[in-house]
Design a protein around this motif. Structure first.
Motif, mmCIF file in Angstrom:
data_model
loop_
_atom_site.group_PDB
_atom_site.id
_atom_site.type_symbol
_atom_site.label_atom_id
_atom_site.label_comp_id
_atom_site.label_asym_id
_atom_site.label_seq_id
_atom_site.Cartn_x
_atom_site.Cartn_y
_atom_site.Cartn_z
ATOM 1 N N SER A 74 0.828 -1.211 0.000
ATOM 2 C CA SER A 74 0.000 0.000 0.000
ATOM 3 C C SER A 74 0.864 1.264 0.000
ATOM 4 O O SER A 74 0.558 2.224 -0.715
ATOM 5 C CB SER A 74 -0.981 0.005 1.175
ATOM 6 N N GLN A 75 1.954 1.272 0.746
ATOM 7 C CA GLN A 75 2.813 2.460 0.766
ATOM 8 C C GLN A 75 3.541 2.634 -0.561
ATOM 9 O O GLN A 75 3.691 3.758 -1.049
ATOM 10 C CB GLN A 75 3.819 2.396 1.920
ATOM 11 N N THR A 76 3.970 1.542 -1.166
ATOM 12 C CA THR A 76 4.624 1.633 -2.472
ATOM 13 C C THR A 76 3.649 2.152 -3.519
ATOM 14 O O THR A 76 4.013 2.984 -4.364
ATOM 15 C CB THR A 76 5.203 0.263 -2.876
ATOM 16 N N HIS A 77 2.409 1.694 -3.462
ATOM 17 C CA HIS A 77 1.382 2.206 -4.381
ATOM 18 C C HIS A 77 1.203 3.714 -4.201
ATOM 19 O O HIS A 77 1.119 4.460 -5.179
ATOM 20 C CB HIS A 77 0.054 1.486 -4.160
ATOM 21 N N ARG A 97 6.339 -2.062 -10.870
ATOM 22 C CA ARG A 97 6.812 -3.384 -11.295
ATOM 23 C C ARG A 97 7.093 -4.246 -10.064
ATOM 24 O O ARG A 97 6.631 -5.381 -9.965
ATOM 25 C CB ARG A 97 8.061 -3.232 -12.160
ATOM 26 N N GLU A 98 7.835 -3.695 -9.109
ATOM 27 C CA GLU A 98 8.123 -4.428 -7.864
ATOM 28 C C GLU A 98 6.843 -4.637 -7.060
ATOM 29 O O GLU A 98 6.604 -5.711 -6.512
ATOM 30 C CB GLU A 98 9.149 -3.682 -7.022
ATOM 31 N N ALA A 101 4.724 -7.526 -8.355
ATOM 32 C CA ALA A 101 5.367 -8.815 -8.068
ATOM 33 C C ALA A 101 5.164 -9.208 -6.601
ATOM 34 O O ALA A 101 4.797 -10.348 -6.300
ATOM 35 C CB ALA A 101 6.856 -8.748 -8.403
ATOM 36 N N VAL A 102 5.356 -8.269 -5.697
ATOM 37 C CA VAL A 102 5.148 -8.549 -4.274
ATOM 38 C C VAL A 102 3.664 -8.751 -3.994
ATOM 39 O O VAL A 102 3.270 -9.655 -3.257
ATOM 40 C CB VAL A 102 5.734 -7.416 -3.398
ATOM 41 N N GLY A 103 2.831 -7.914 -4.597
ATOM 42 C CA GLY A 103 1.390 -7.986 -4.379
ATOM 43 C C GLY A 103 0.795 -9.320 -4.767
ATOM 44 O O GLY A 103 -0.128 -9.819 -4.108
ATOM 45 N N GLU A 104 1.296 -9.927 -5.835
ATOM 46 C CA GLU A 104 0.792 -11.242 -6.250
ATOM 47 C C GLU A 104 1.002 -12.270 -5.142
ATOM 48 O O GLU A 104 0.131 -13.087 -4.875
ATOM 49 C CB GLU A 104 1.462 -11.686 -7.552
ATOM 50 N N ALA A 105 2.157 -12.202 -4.498
ATOM 51 C CA ALA A 105 2.455 -13.157 -3.429
ATOM 52 C C ALA A 105 1.700 -12.826 -2.143
ATOM 53 O O ALA A 105 1.209 -13.717 -1.459
ATOM 54 C CB ALA A 105 3.961 -13.178 -3.161
ATOM 55 N N VAL A 106 1.581 -11.553 -1.833
ATOM 56 C CA VAL A 106 0.984 -11.123 -0.564
ATOM 57 C C VAL A 106 -0.541 -11.179 -0.607
ATOM 58 O O VAL A 106 -1.185 -11.644 0.335
ATOM 59 C CB VAL A 106 1.457 -9.695 -0.206
ATOM 60 N N LEU A 116 -6.072 -3.018 -8.698
ATOM 61 C CA LEU A 116 -5.796 -1.574 -8.685
ATOM 62 C C LEU A 116 -4.331 -1.313 -9.007
ATOM 63 O O LEU A 116 -4.018 -0.434 -9.820
ATOM 64 C CB LEU A 116 -6.160 -0.989 -7.317
ATOM 65 N N TYR A 117 -3.447 -2.062 -8.386
ATOM 66 C CA TYR A 117 -2.019 -1.863 -8.623
ATOM 67 C C TYR A 117 -1.665 -2.133 -10.094
ATOM 68 O O TYR A 117 -0.867 -1.408 -10.682
ATOM 69 C CB TYR A 117 -1.184 -2.766 -7.717
ATOM 70 N N ARG A 118 -2.271 -3.163 -10.667
ATOM 71 C CA ARG A 118 -2.015 -3.465 -12.083
ATOM 72 C C ARG A 118 -2.527 -2.344 -12.985
ATOM 73 O O ARG A 118 -1.855 -1.951 -13.943
ATOM 74 C CB ARG A 118 -2.680 -4.785 -12.467
ATOM 75 N N CYS A 119 -3.715 -1.846 -12.701
ATOM 76 C CA CYS A 119 -4.289 -0.777 -13.525
ATOM 77 C C CYS A 119 -3.469 0.511 -13.415
ATOM 78 O O CYS A 119 -3.246 1.195 -14.414
ATOM 79 C CB CYS A 119 -5.742 -0.530 -13.141
ATOM 80 N N ALA A 120 -3.018 0.838 -12.217
ATOM 81 C CA ALA A 120 -2.181 2.027 -12.031
ATOM 82 C C ALA A 120 -0.852 1.861 -12.776
ATOM 83 O O ALA A 120 -0.342 2.809 -13.385
ATOM 84 C CB ALA A 120 -1.947 2.287 -10.553
ATOM 85 N N TRP A 121 -0.300 0.652 -12.736
ATOM 86 C CA TRP A 121 0.934 0.366 -13.476
ATOM 87 C C TRP A 121 0.677 0.524 -14.973
ATOM 88 O O TRP A 121 1.503 1.087 -15.703
ATOM 89 C CB TRP A 121 1.415 -1.029 -13.124
ATOM 90 N N ALA A 122 -0.471 0.064 -15.426
ATOM 91 C CA ALA A 122 -0.822 0.205 -16.843
ATOM 92 C C ALA A 122 -0.824 1.674 -17.262
ATOM 93 O O ALA A 122 -0.398 2.011 -18.376
ATOM 94 C CB ALA A 122 -2.184 -0.432 -17.112
ATOM 95 N N GLU A 123 -1.293 2.535 -16.380
ATOM 96 C CA GLU A 123 -1.299 3.969 -16.690
ATOM 97 C C GLU A 123 0.122 4.478 -16.929
ATOM 98 O O GLU A 123 0.374 5.223 -17.878
ATOM 99 C CB GLU A 123 -1.967 4.734 -15.555
ATOM 100 N N SER A 124 1.048 4.059 -16.074
ATOM 101 C CA SER A 124 2.444 4.466 -16.266
ATOM 102 C C SER A 124 3.001 3.917 -17.567
ATOM 103 O O SER A 124 3.664 4.636 -18.326
ATOM 104 C CB SER A 124 3.301 3.989 -15.089
ATOM 105 N N LEU A 125 2.738 2.649 -17.841
ATOM 106 C CA LEU A 125 3.231 2.043 -19.079
ATOM 107 C C LEU A 125 2.672 2.753 -20.307
ATOM 108 O O LEU A 125 3.396 2.990 -21.282
ATOM 109 C CB LEU A 125 2.870 0.551 -19.110
#
Length: 180
Positions: A74-77, A97-98, A101-106, A116-125
């Motif tokens: 959550s803090q990294t997001h 990206r990190e 990867a961590v979120g999938e495991a946690v 949400l994290y994937r969608c936000a990453w998509a925005e950056s990409l």
């Protein structure tokens, strides 16, 4: 939430000082309070302070909970979101990206928060011109969020619009079918 951000900052700073005095710098409550202060700075538009304070919160959360924790994700997001607001897409993307990867495991691959994290990453990409990767992430990220919030949720509209825009851009770039 009531827009009284100066008061919120004063109160959060006081709470952070009290928590630090009573519990010590390394206590998880201090990490949480530091992250909350960063959020207030974000709300005030003081994004550089949000990043500096958020980085401190991340360091404290890693010390208290480890990297493989919901507190880390959550803090990294939040930090990535601050970077996005400043137009620092490459920095946000590296964090995301990190984070995923961590979120999938946690959290598990189908958790709405990971969506949400994937969608936000998509925005950056997408901002970095990596449309195909962004579309793949949106295809993975939107379904768990829709399952929780519903397809017409205003929280999802920006990501749905991004997906539609990227698909349209991809379709426009594809050569026309030349079969006769």
């Amino acid at each position: 939430e009531r827009g009284r951000l100066d008061e919120a900052e004063t109160m959060q700073r006081a709470m952070l000082a009290d928590a630090t005095d009573a519990l010590g710098e390394s206590h998880p409550t201090v990490a949480l309070a530091t992250g909350n202060l960063a959020h207030i700075y974000e709300s005030m538009g003081r994004l550089e302070e949000a990043i500096t304070t958020g980085e401190r919160a991340l360091t404290l959360k890693i010390a208290a909970h480890g990297r493989s924790s919901e507190q880390f994700t959550s803090q990294t997001h939040n930090l990535a979101r601050y970077e996005q607001k400043l137009g620092r897409w490459a920095q946000a993307e590296a964090r995301q990206r990190e984070l995923v990867a961590v979120g999938e495991a946690v959290l598990g691959a189908e958790h709405w928060q990971l969506g949400l994290y994937r969608c936000a990453w998509a925005e950056s990409l997408a901002q970095l011109g990596r449309d195909a990767e962004a579309l793949t992430l949106l295809a993975k990220g939107l379904p768990p969020m829709i399952a929780v919030f519903g397809g017409d949720s205003p929280n999802l509209s920006a990501f749905v619009e991004l997906q539609q825009s990227l698909q349209a851009r991809q379709n426009a770039a594809e050569p026309a079918d030349t079969a006769r």
